[in-house]
Design an enzyme around this catalytic site. Structure first.
Site, PDB file in Angstrom:
ATOM      1  N   GLN A 197      61.512  51.619  41.631  1.00 40.87           N
ATOM      2  CA  GLN A 197      61.019  50.637  40.659  1.00 40.87           C
ATOM      3  C   GLN A 197      61.082  49.203  41.184  1.00 40.87           C
ATOM      4  O   GLN A 197      60.485  48.305  40.576  1.00 40.87           O
ATOM      5  CB  GLN A 197      61.819  50.731  39.352  1.00 40.87           C
ATOM      6  CG  GLN A 197      61.590  52.032  38.583  1.00 40.87           C
ATOM      7  CD  GLN A 197      62.381  52.068  37.315  1.00 40.87           C
ATOM      8  OE1 GLN A 197      63.569  52.396  37.333  1.00 40.87           O
ATOM      9  NE2 GLN A 197      61.764  51.711  36.210  1.00 40.87           N
TER      10      GLN A 197
ATOM     11  N   CYS B 128      60.164  52.762  29.569  1.00 38.88           N
ATOM     12  CA  CYS B 128      60.390  52.621  31.004  1.00 38.88           C
ATOM     13  C   CYS B 128      60.082  51.178  31.405  1.00 38.88           C
ATOM     14  O   CYS B 128      59.096  50.600  30.939  1.00 38.88           O
ATOM     15  CB  CYS B 128      59.468  53.584  31.761  1.00 38.88           C
ATOM     16  SG  CYS B 128      59.683  53.563  33.545  1.00 38.88           S
TER      17      CYS B 128
ATOM     18  N   HIS C  87      66.412  60.444  33.461  1.00 42.41           N
ATOM     19  CA  HIS C  87      65.255  59.549  33.573  1.00 42.41           C
ATOM     20  C   HIS C  87      65.227  58.889  34.954  1.00 42.41           C
ATOM     21  O   HIS C  87      64.177  58.818  35.600  1.00 42.41           O
ATOM     22  CB  HIS C  87      65.332  58.493  32.458  1.00 42.41           C
ATOM     23  CG  HIS C  87      64.204  57.513  32.458  1.00 42.41           C
ATOM     24  ND1 HIS C  87      63.270  57.442  31.452  1.00 42.41           N
ATOM     25  CD2 HIS C  87      63.869  56.538  33.353  1.00 42.41           C
ATOM     26  CE1 HIS C  87      62.387  56.482  31.738  1.00 42.41           C
ATOM     27  NE2 HIS C  87      62.730  55.912  32.874  1.00 42.41           N
ATOM     28  N   GLU C  88      66.402  58.437  35.410  1.00 45.17           N
ATOM     29  CA  GLU C  88      66.467  57.732  36.712  1.00 45.17           C
ATOM     30  C   GLU C  88      66.261  58.683  37.884  1.00 45.17           C
ATOM     31  O   GLU C  88      65.539  58.358  38.831  1.00 45.17           O
ATOM     32  CB  GLU C  88      67.800  56.997  36.864  1.00 45.17           C
ATOM     33  CG  GLU C  88      68.068  55.948  35.787  1.00 45.17           C
ATOM     34  CD  GLU C  88      66.889  55.045  35.531  1.00 45.17           C
ATOM     35  OE1 GLU C  88      66.694  54.668  34.354  1.00 45.17           O
ATOM     36  OE2 GLU C  88      66.116  54.733  36.457  1.00 45.17           O
TER      37      GLU C  88
ATOM     38  N   HIS D 129      62.737  59.393  38.487  1.00 46.20           N
ATOM     39  CA  HIS D 129      62.040  58.335  39.237  1.00 46.20           C
ATOM     40  C   HIS D 129      62.123  58.590  40.740  1.00 46.20           C
ATOM     41  O   HIS D 129      61.197  58.283  41.485  1.00 46.20           O
ATOM     42  CB  HIS D 129      62.640  56.951  38.939  1.00 46.20           C
ATOM     43  CG  HIS D 129      62.050  56.266  37.735  1.00 46.20           C
ATOM     44  ND1 HIS D 129      60.701  56.059  37.552  1.00 46.20           N
ATOM     45  CD2 HIS D 129      62.645  55.726  36.641  1.00 46.20           C
ATOM     46  CE1 HIS D 129      60.481  55.432  36.409  1.00 46.20           C
ATOM     47  NE2 HIS D 129      61.641  55.207  35.837  1.00 46.20           N
TER      48      HIS D 129
END
Ligand SMILES: O=C(O)C[C@@H](Cc1ccccc1)[C@H](O)SCc1ccccc1
Ligand code: NI
Length: 182
Positions: free
Chosen positions: A65, A110, A153-154, A157
Site C-alpha cells: 500500500q 481500505c 485484511h493485511e 494485501h
C-alpha cells in the site's frame, strides 16, 4: 512520515502482486520502513495529528500500500475487551484458523479504496499468526474479533487480494457466523 499521498490506490498493479518474502535479518532500511508504517497508524489514530495531516484513521497497513512489494505489515487495533494489539511484522503467516467464520458488521473499508463498497467480507473467526518483529524475534499470536479480521485484511494485501474480492456477488449481505461489531 507516511502521508495519504504515499498510499497506493486501487487499480495500481502492485496491489495485485504477491509480495516477496523479506530475507531475514531485515535490512536497516526495511526496519525503518516497517517502523514508519506503524507510526503512520499511530498518527492516523491521533485526532490532532490526523487532522493536521489529513490522515484517514487506519488499524492496519501493508507494505504494498506504500508501493513496496514486500511481506511487511503493521497493525494497531483494540479489541472489544480494550486490549491493544500493536504489531509490526515481517513475513506474517496464518498458521491455522477456525472453521467458524465471522465478518465485520457494516462491511470493510481500505485505505487504498476511496469509495464505499457495501457487503459482508467472510473472515475466519479465530486465527493463529506468526511473523518476525522489528527485534528479529518470532511472534506467535492467537487472535479473534477485530484483530483477527485486521490481520487477515493485511495478509490478503500481501497476496494481492482486496477485501471486496471476498464479497459474494450474488448475495453481498450474506452473513458468516456471528458479526464483529465496530
Ligand atoms: O487498508 C488497510 O489495509 C487498512 C484498513 C484495515 C482494515 C479494514 C477493514 C477491517 C479491518 C482492517 C483500514 O484500517 S480501514 C479503516 C478502519 C478503521 C477501523 C475499523 C475498520 C476499518
Ligand atoms: Ni486495505
Amino acid at each position: 512520515m507516511i502521508k495519504m499521498t504515499d498510499i497506493i490506490m486501487d487499480g495500481h498493479p502492485i496491489l495485485r502482486e504477491k509480495a516477496a518474502s523479506v530475507k531475514l535479518p531485515a535490512s536497516q532500511e526495511e526496519k525503518e520502513t516497517l517502523q514508519e508504517m506503524l507510526q503512520f497508524l499511530k498518527n492516523s489514530q491521533d485526532p490532532k495529528i490526523a487532522e493536521k495531516y489529513g490522515l484517514r484513521p487506519g488499524i492496519g497497513l501493508a507494505a504494498p500500500q506504500i508501493g513496496i512489494s514486500k511481506r511487511m505489515i503493521a497493525v494497531l487495533v483494540t479489541d472489544d475487551e480494550e486490549n491493544v494489539y500493536s504489531y509490526a511484522l515481517f513475513n506474517p503467516k496464518i498458521l491455522s484458523h477456525s472453521v467458524e467464520q465471522t465478518y465485520l458488521e457494516g462491511g470493510e473499508g481500505c485505505l487504498s479504496v476511496d469509495e464505499d463498497i457495501p457487503g459482508n467480507v467472510p473472515r475466519y473467526a479465530r486465527i493463529t499468526v506468526t511473523g518476525t518483529d522489528l527485534n528479529g524475534s518470532e511472534v506467535k499470536l492467537r487472535l479473534k474479533g477485530l484483530p483477527a479480521i485486521c490481520f487477515q485484511h493485511e495478509i490478503d494485501h500481501l497476496d494481492g487480494i482486496m477485501f471486496y474480492d471476498r464479497i459474494d456477488k450474488k448475495d453481498p449481505f450474506q452473513t458468516y457466523g456471528k458479526p464483529v461489531l465496530r
